[in-house]
Motif scaffolding. Structure first.
Motif, PDB file in Angstrom:
ATOM      1  N   SER A 178      51.019  28.116  80.795  1.00  0.00           N
ATOM      2  CA  SER A 178      51.873  27.359  79.891  1.00  0.00           C
ATOM      3  C   SER A 178      53.127  26.852  80.602  1.00  0.00           C
ATOM      4  O   SER A 178      53.471  27.294  81.702  1.00  0.00           O
ATOM      5  N   PHE A 179      53.803  25.905  79.944  1.00  0.00           N
ATOM      6  CA  PHE A 179      55.099  25.400  80.369  1.00  0.00           C
ATOM      7  C   PHE A 179      56.111  25.734  79.266  1.00  0.00           C
ATOM      8  O   PHE A 179      55.729  26.176  78.175  1.00  0.00           O
ATOM      9  N   VAL A 180      57.395  25.502  79.530  1.00  0.00           N
ATOM     10  CA  VAL A 180      58.415  25.803  78.531  1.00  0.00           C
ATOM     11  C   VAL A 180      59.439  24.687  78.500  1.00  0.00           C
ATOM     12  O   VAL A 180      59.699  24.031  79.526  1.00  0.00           O
ATOM     13  N   THR A 181      59.996  24.421  77.313  1.00  0.00           N
ATOM     14  CA  THR A 181      61.085  23.474  77.157  1.00  0.00           C
ATOM     15  C   THR A 181      62.157  24.098  76.277  1.00  0.00           C
ATOM     16  O   THR A 181      61.849  24.856  75.353  1.00  0.00           O
ATOM     17  N   ILE A 182      63.428  23.813  76.587  1.00  0.00           N
ATOM     18  CA  ILE A 182      64.553  24.305  75.788  1.00  0.00           C
ATOM     19  C   ILE A 182      65.103  23.124  74.994  1.00  0.00           C
ATOM     20  O   ILE A 182      65.500  22.115  75.581  1.00  0.00           O
ATOM     21  N   VAL A 183      65.114  23.249  73.677  1.00  0.00           N
ATOM     22  CA  VAL A 183      65.493  22.145  72.799  1.00  0.00           C
ATOM     23  C   VAL A 183      66.562  22.628  71.825  1.00  0.00           C
ATOM     24  O   VAL A 183      66.508  23.769  71.343  1.00  0.00           O
ATOM     25  N   HIS A 184      67.518  21.771  71.534  1.00  0.00           N
ATOM     26  CA  HIS A 184      68.545  22.097  70.552  1.00  0.00           C
ATOM     27  C   HIS A 184      67.903  22.333  69.182  1.00  0.00           C
ATOM     28  O   HIS A 184      66.904  21.691  68.841  1.00  0.00           O
ATOM     29  N   PRO A 185      68.454  23.256  68.353  1.00  0.00           N
ATOM     30  CA  PRO A 185      67.839  23.552  67.051  1.00  0.00           C
ATOM     31  C   PRO A 185      67.593  22.327  66.167  1.00  0.00           C
ATOM     32  O   PRO A 185      66.594  22.275  65.435  1.00  0.00           O
ATOM     33  N   ILE A 186      68.498  21.333  66.212  1.00  0.00           N
ATOM     34  CA  ILE A 186      68.272  20.141  65.388  1.00  0.00           C
ATOM     35  C   ILE A 186      67.081  19.349  65.928  1.00  0.00           C
ATOM     36  O   ILE A 186      66.288  18.775  65.172  1.00  0.00           O
ATOM     37  N   GLY A 187      66.929  19.314  67.256  1.00  0.00           N
ATOM     38  CA  GLY A 187      65.746  18.677  67.836  1.00  0.00           C
ATOM     39  C   GLY A 187      64.472  19.425  67.482  1.00  0.00           C
ATOM     40  O   GLY A 187      63.422  18.824  67.222  1.00  0.00           O
ATOM     41  N   VAL A 188      64.551  20.761  67.448  1.00  0.00           N
ATOM     42  CA  VAL A 188      63.402  21.568  67.041  1.00  0.00           C
ATOM     43  C   VAL A 188      63.023  21.249  65.600  1.00  0.00           C
ATOM     44  O   VAL A 188      61.835  21.170  65.251  1.00  0.00           O
ATOM     45  N   ALA A 189      64.026  21.044  64.743  1.00  0.00           N
ATOM     46  CA  ALA A 189      63.747  20.697  63.347  1.00  0.00           C
ATOM     47  C   ALA A 189      62.971  19.389  63.253  1.00  0.00           C
ATOM     48  O   ALA A 189      62.096  19.227  62.385  1.00  0.00           O
ATOM     49  N   MET A 190      63.257  18.451  64.151  1.00  0.00           N
ATOM     50  CA  MET A 190      62.518  17.183  64.150  1.00  0.00           C
ATOM     51  C   MET A 190      61.086  17.403  64.640  1.00  0.00           C
ATOM     52  O   MET A 190      60.145  16.787  64.131  1.00  0.00           O
ATOM     53  N   LEU A 191      60.925  18.284  65.632  1.00  0.00           N
ATOM     54  CA  LEU A 191      59.578  18.576  66.117  1.00  0.00           C
ATOM     55  C   LEU A 191      58.740  19.255  65.034  1.00  0.00           C
ATOM     56  O   LEU A 191      57.518  19.065  64.965  1.00  0.00           O
ATOM     57  N   ARG A 192      59.389  20.042  64.187  1.00  0.00           N
ATOM     58  CA  ARG A 192      58.663  20.725  63.118  1.00  0.00           C
ATOM     59  C   ARG A 192      58.038  19.742  62.129  1.00  0.00           C
ATOM     60  O   ARG A 192      57.126  20.100  61.379  1.00  0.00           O
ATOM     61  N   LYS A 193      58.544  18.507  62.099  1.00  0.00           N
ATOM     62  CA  LYS A 193      58.018  17.516  61.166  1.00  0.00           C
ATOM     63  C   LYS A 193      56.690  16.912  61.629  1.00  0.00           C
ATOM     64  O   LYS A 193      56.057  16.169  60.878  1.00  0.00           O
ATOM     65  N   LEU A 194      56.304  17.198  62.877  1.00  0.00           N
ATOM     66  CA  LEU A 194      55.045  16.647  63.380  1.00  0.00           C
ATOM     67  C   LEU A 194      53.895  17.097  62.495  1.00  0.00           C
ATOM     68  O   LEU A 194      53.687  18.294  62.272  1.00  0.00           O
ATOM     69  N   THR A 195      53.126  16.144  61.993  1.00  0.00           N
ATOM     70  CA  THR A 195      52.006  16.473  61.119  1.00  0.00           C
ATOM     71  C   THR A 195      51.022  17.401  61.805  1.00  0.00           C
ATOM     72  O   THR A 195      50.495  18.339  61.202  1.00  0.00           O
ATOM     73  N   GLU A 196      50.776  17.161  63.091  1.00  0.00           N
ATOM     74  CA  GLU A 196      49.824  17.983  63.830  1.00  0.00           C
ATOM     75  C   GLU A 196      50.281  19.437  63.904  1.00  0.00           C
ATOM     76  O   GLU A 196      49.469  20.359  63.903  1.00  0.00           O
ATOM     77  N   LEU A 197      51.593  19.641  63.957  1.00  0.00           N
ATOM     78  CA  LEU A 197      52.122  20.995  64.044  1.00  0.00           C
ATOM     79  C   LEU A 197      52.063  21.697  62.700  1.00  0.00           C
ATOM     80  O   LEU A 197      51.630  22.845  62.596  1.00  0.00           O
ATOM     81  N   THR A 198      52.506  21.015  61.630  1.00  0.00           N
ATOM     82  CA  THR A 198      52.513  21.644  60.312  1.00  0.00           C
ATOM     83  C   THR A 198      51.103  21.934  59.829  1.00  0.00           C
ATOM     84  O   THR A 198      50.853  22.950  59.179  1.00  0.00           O
ATOM     85  N   ALA A 199      50.153  21.054  60.148  1.00  0.00           N
ATOM     86  CA  ALA A 199      48.780  21.279  59.704  1.00  0.00           C
ATOM     87  C   ALA A 199      48.186  22.519  60.357  1.00  0.00           C
ATOM     88  O   ALA A 199      47.533  23.338  59.701  1.00  0.00           O
ATOM     89  N   VAL A 200      48.430  22.681  61.656  1.00  0.00           N
ATOM     90  CA  VAL A 200      47.930  23.866  62.351  1.00  0.00           C
ATOM     91  C   VAL A 200      48.589  25.121  61.801  1.00  0.00           C
ATOM     92  O   VAL A 200      47.955  26.153  61.579  1.00  0.00           O
ATOM     93  N   SER A 201      49.904  25.055  61.552  1.00  0.00           N
ATOM     94  CA  SER A 201      50.632  26.222  61.066  1.00  0.00           C
ATOM     95  C   SER A 201      50.147  26.652  59.697  1.00  0.00           C
ATOM     96  O   SER A 201      50.012  27.844  59.407  1.00  0.00           O
ATOM     97  N   GLU A 202      49.863  25.683  58.836  1.00  0.00           N
ATOM     98  CA  GLU A 202      49.446  26.006  57.474  1.00  0.00           C
ATOM     99  C   GLU A 202      48.171  26.846  57.462  1.00  0.00           C
ATOM    100  O   GLU A 202      48.044  27.779  56.668  1.00  0.00           O
ATOM    101  N   TYR A 203      47.238  26.515  58.354  1.00  0.00           N
ATOM    102  CA  TYR A 203      45.929  27.153  58.290  1.00  0.00           C
ATOM    103  C   TYR A 203      45.758  28.317  59.262  1.00  0.00           C
ATOM    104  O   TYR A 203      44.940  29.195  59.029  1.00  0.00           O
ATOM    105  N   SER A 204      46.541  28.332  60.363  1.00  0.00           N
ATOM    106  CA  SER A 204      46.327  29.380  61.353  1.00  0.00           C
ATOM    107  C   SER A 204      47.402  30.457  61.316  1.00  0.00           C
ATOM    108  O   SER A 204      47.130  31.621  61.590  1.00  0.00           O
ATOM    109  N   ASP A 205      48.632  30.083  60.957  1.00  0.00           N
ATOM    110  CA  ASP A 205      49.723  31.050  61.016  1.00  0.00           C
ATOM    111  C   ASP A 205      50.830  30.610  60.062  1.00  0.00           C
ATOM    112  O   ASP A 205      51.840  30.062  60.478  1.00  0.00           O
TER     113      ASP A 205
END
Length: 343
Positions: A178-205
């Protein structure tokens, strides 16, 4: 008569100091945990240290013949030179303070100095990590000034491509690939809006979606790691890089017309056209990829009376955190979040 001092009892004092200092350094630091420092500092003499980087040998495209030995090639490391400087604080305490203070002054001072050291180290290491020429912008954008607050939000495909590009450049991943990135919390909040991320989270974790912490066990995580996108571990931390006001300007920038003191809750500008209550203004020079501006800050507009702007900030009195000279740029523009990728 001899004098008994902290020097005489240095082993006792130093042990207590070092433990509190190091505990705070380890707990607070984020960027300083990423570089893999190599080399023996004890044998270096001079103001610089050279770190060797072993490059890959060229790819062989010709067949070897049975009767001819292959030609030797020169293998030499590429060196990165680091200039050594020393910075620090000295905090003095008195025996009277130790004797009369209920608070553990040893621990407080140790932690205070450690937090100052971590803050400085993270600041400079972050600057070096971001001062590079391999930068990828969202589709259709060629600079930070092209980025708009509504049209240029993170896209899943762009994050995936950034990770694959790091892999193709042979950035060495961590042991688990794996790789790692450090992102400001407000930037992380924008990443959380990704449909691909929320869909995976809803069903897997589902716990990841609601709490930011996975309920799944068995995987090592970085401190502050909130989720993973295409083998990219996303770490949320306030020291994630934000280029204040570096996006598309809402209107032409103006300037301050008088010096601003720390803690001030208002200031004057040359032209207040377009500035309204609820806007965020960036005071100071906009940062580039190679230049950090340690006193550039952002303030929230609470009132507009002619060219006098009332604000809320992060400094004393909820005013300005830093002092600013007359003639400093005043910009209203989108913030830009950086996602540096490390192996």
């Amino acid at each position: 008569m001899s004098l008994t001092s902290t020097t005489t009892w240095s082993s006792v004092v130093r042990a207590a100091y070092s433990k509190d200092f190091l505990d705070t350094m380890i707990a607070k630091g984020i960027w300083i945990k990423l570089p893999n420092f190599r080399g023996d500092m004890n044998v270096v003499k001079g103001s610089t240290i050279s770190f060797p980087i072993n490059r890959r040998l060229p790819r062989q495209v010709s067949n070897l013949t049975e009767g001819i030995d292959p030609s030797a090639i020169t293998a030499a490391p590429t060196e990165v030179t680091v200039t050594i400087v020393e910075r620090g604080f000295v905090v003095q305490r008195t025996k009277m303070l130790d004797a009369t203070s209920y608070t553990d002054t040893h621990r407080m001072v140790s932690r205070q100095v450690a937090e100052g050291a971590v803050d400085s180290l993270d600041y400079y290491i972050r600057g070096q990590a971001l001062s590079n020429s391999v930068v990828v912008y969202p589709y259709g954008c060629t600079s930070r000034a092209d980025l708009d607050a509504t049209d240029d939000l993170p896209q899943y495909e762009e994050v995936v491509q950034a990770v694959e590009r790091a892999s193709s450049l042979e950035v060495e991943p961590f042991d688990d690939g794996s790789f790692v990135t450090i992102v400001h919390p407000i930037g992380v909040a924008m990443l959380r809006k990704l449909t691909e991320l929320t869909a995976v989270s809803e069903y897997s974790d589902p716990a990841l979606l609601y709490t930011g912490t996975s309920a799944l066990k068995g995987n090592e995580r970085f401190p502050g790691e909130v989720f993973k996108i295409n083998n990219l571990r996303v770490v949320s931390h306030p020291w994630g890089k934000v280029y204040l006001g570096a996006g598309t300007p809402a209107q032409s920038p103006t300037t301050t017309t008088a010096a601003i003191a720390v803690g001030a809750t208002s200031f004057t500008v040359a032209n207040a056209t377009g500035i309204a209550v609820g806007d965020w203004l960036t005071i100071g020079t906009i940062e580039s990829g190679a230049t950090q501006q340690p006193t550039t800050e952002q303030v929230y507009v609470t009132s507009v009376n002619g060219t006098t702007i009332g604000i809320q900030g992060a400094g004393p009195n909820f005013g300005f955190k830093f002092a600013h000279d007359s003639g400093q740029p005043v910009t209203e523009a989108a913030n830009v979040f950086a996602m540096p990728i490390f192996g």
